[in-house]
Scaffold this motif. Structure first.
Motif, short mmCIF file in Angstrom:
data_model
loop_
_atom_site.label_atom_id
_atom_site.label_comp_id
_atom_site.label_asym_id
_atom_site.label_seq_id
_atom_site.Cartn_x
_atom_site.Cartn_y
_atom_site.Cartn_z
N SER A 1 19.78 24.00 17.42
CA SER A 1 18.60 24.17 18.27
C SER A 1 17.35 23.67 17.56
O SER A 1 16.50 23.00 18.15
N GLU A 2 17.23 23.99 16.27
CA GLU A 2 16.06 23.55 15.49
C GLU A 2 16.03 22.02 15.38
O GLU A 2 14.99 21.40 15.58
N LEU A 3 17.18 21.41 15.05
CA LEU A 3 17.21 19.95 14.91
C LEU A 3 16.98 19.26 16.25
O LEU A 3 16.30 18.23 16.32
N ALA A 4 17.56 19.80 17.31
CA ALA A 4 17.37 19.21 18.64
C ALA A 4 15.91 19.30 19.07
O ALA A 4 15.35 18.34 19.61
N THR A 5 15.28 20.43 18.81
CA THR A 5 13.86 20.60 19.15
C THR A 5 13.01 19.61 18.36
O THR A 5 12.11 18.97 18.92
N ASN A 6 13.32 19.45 17.07
CA ASN A 6 12.59 18.46 16.26
C ASN A 6 12.76 17.06 16.84
O ASN A 6 11.79 16.30 16.90
N ALA A 7 13.98 16.72 17.23
CA ALA A 7 14.24 15.40 17.81
C ALA A 7 13.41 15.19 19.07
O ALA A 7 12.79 14.13 19.25
N LEU A 8 13.37 16.18 19.93
CA LEU A 8 12.60 16.06 21.17
C LEU A 8 11.10 15.94 20.90
O LEU A 8 10.41 15.14 21.52
N LEU A 9 10.61 16.73 19.96
CA LEU A 9 9.17 16.74 19.67
C LEU A 9 8.70 15.49 18.94
O LEU A 9 7.62 14.97 19.22
N HIS A 10 9.49 15.02 17.99
CA HIS A 10 9.01 13.97 17.09
C HIS A 10 9.48 12.57 17.44
O HIS A 10 8.87 11.60 16.98
N SER A 11 10.53 12.44 18.24
CA SER A 11 11.00 11.09 18.57
C SER A 11 10.49 10.62 19.94
O SER A 11 10.48 9.43 20.21
N GLY A 12 10.13 11.57 20.79
CA GLY A 12 9.67 11.21 22.12
C GLY A 12 10.80 10.78 23.04
O GLY A 12 10.57 10.31 24.15
N GLY A 13 12.04 10.94 22.60
CA GLY A 13 13.18 10.55 23.42
C GLY A 13 14.27 11.59 23.35
O GLY A 13 14.05 12.71 22.89
N GLY A 14 15.44 11.22 23.78
CA GLY A 14 16.59 12.10 23.74
C GLY A 14 17.23 12.10 22.37
O GLY A 14 16.68 11.57 21.40
N PHE A 15 18.41 12.67 22.29
CA PHE A 15 19.13 12.75 21.01
C PHE A 15 20.63 12.81 21.26
O PHE A 15 21.07 13.08 22.38
N ARG A 16 21.38 12.55 20.22
CA ARG A 16 22.84 12.66 20.26
C ARG A 16 23.25 13.77 19.31
O ARG A 16 22.83 13.79 18.16
N LEU A 17 24.08 14.68 19.80
CA LEU A 17 24.67 15.75 18.99
C LEU A 17 26.11 15.36 18.67
O LEU A 17 26.87 15.04 19.58
N THR A 18 26.45 15.38 17.40
CA THR A 18 27.81 15.09 16.97
C THR A 18 28.31 16.27 16.15
O THR A 18 27.62 16.71 15.22
N LEU A 19 29.46 16.79 16.52
CA LEU A 19 30.09 17.90 15.80
C LEU A 19 31.43 17.44 15.28
O LEU A 19 32.16 16.74 15.98
N SER A 20 31.76 17.86 14.07
CA SER A 20 33.11 17.63 13.56
C SER A 20 33.49 18.81 12.69
O SER A 20 32.65 19.39 12.00
N ALA A 21 34.75 19.18 12.77
CA ALA A 21 35.26 20.31 12.00
C ALA A 21 36.61 19.92 11.41
O ALA A 21 37.49 19.46 12.13
#
Length: 136
Positions: free
Chosen positions: A49-69
Motif C-alpha cells: 500500500s505504501e509503495l503503491a501510494t508513492n507510485a501514484l503520488l510521484h509518478s503521475g501514472g499507474g503502476f505494476r504490482l509483481t509478487l513472487s514467492a
C-alpha cells in the motif's frame, strides 16, 4: 504450497492502492502463505500500500504490482514511470513521508532499480512462520 508469481497493472486511480492491497491478501491466501503466517500478509499489505501510494503520488501514472514467492521468501515489487530516486525519510511527525521508512523497518531486504523509462521498488519478507526462515 507457498510458491508462485503474479503481475497486475493498475491505472492512475485513487482506488488502485486499495485494490493492490486486496490483491496481495487474496494471492497470499491462494498460495497458502496466510495459513502459515498471518503477520506476513498484514506486513505485505501495508508495505505494498505504501509503495503503491508513492507510485501514484510521484509518478503521475499507474503502476505494476509483481509478487513472487519461493524458498521461504515473498518478493513484492511496484513499478511505475517515475524517475525520482526513492529516499528513506525520517518518520518525524508529518502526515506523509513514512512509506520507505516502514519498508526499511519491516522488510527483510528492499531496494530499487531504474526500469526502462521508470523505476521499480521492491521488498522481501520471510514466509516460513515461526521457524524464522527468511526473517530479518
Amino acid at each position: 504450497m507457498g510458491a508462485g508469481d503474479l503481475s497486475v497493472q493498475y491505472g492512475p486511480l485513487p482506488s488502485s492502492a486499495r485494490r493492490a492491497r486486496s490483491e496481495v491478501r487474496r494471492q497470499l491466501e491462494a498460495w497458502g502463505i496466510a495459513d502459515r503466517d498471518g503477520e506476513v500478509v498484514e506486513v505485505a499489505e501495508l508495505l505494498v500500500s505504501e509503495l503503491a501510494t508513492n507510485a501514484l503520488l510521484h509518478s503521475g501514472g499507474g503502476f505494476r504490482l509483481t509478487l513472487s514467492a519461493a524458498h521461504g521468501v515473498l518478493r513484492c515489487e511496484v513499478s511505475d514511470s517515475g524517475r525520482r530516486v526513492p529516499r528513506v525519510l525520517d518518520a518525524g511527525t508529518g502526515e506523509s513521508g513514512r512509506g520507505l521508512f516502514l519498508v526499511e523497518a519491516l522488510a527483510l531486504r528492499w531496494g530499487w532499480r531504474h526500469d526502462g523509462p521508470g523505476k521499480s521498488v521492491w521488498f522481501e519478507l520471510g514466509t516460513c512462520g515461526a521457524d524464522g526462515c527468511g526473517r530479518r
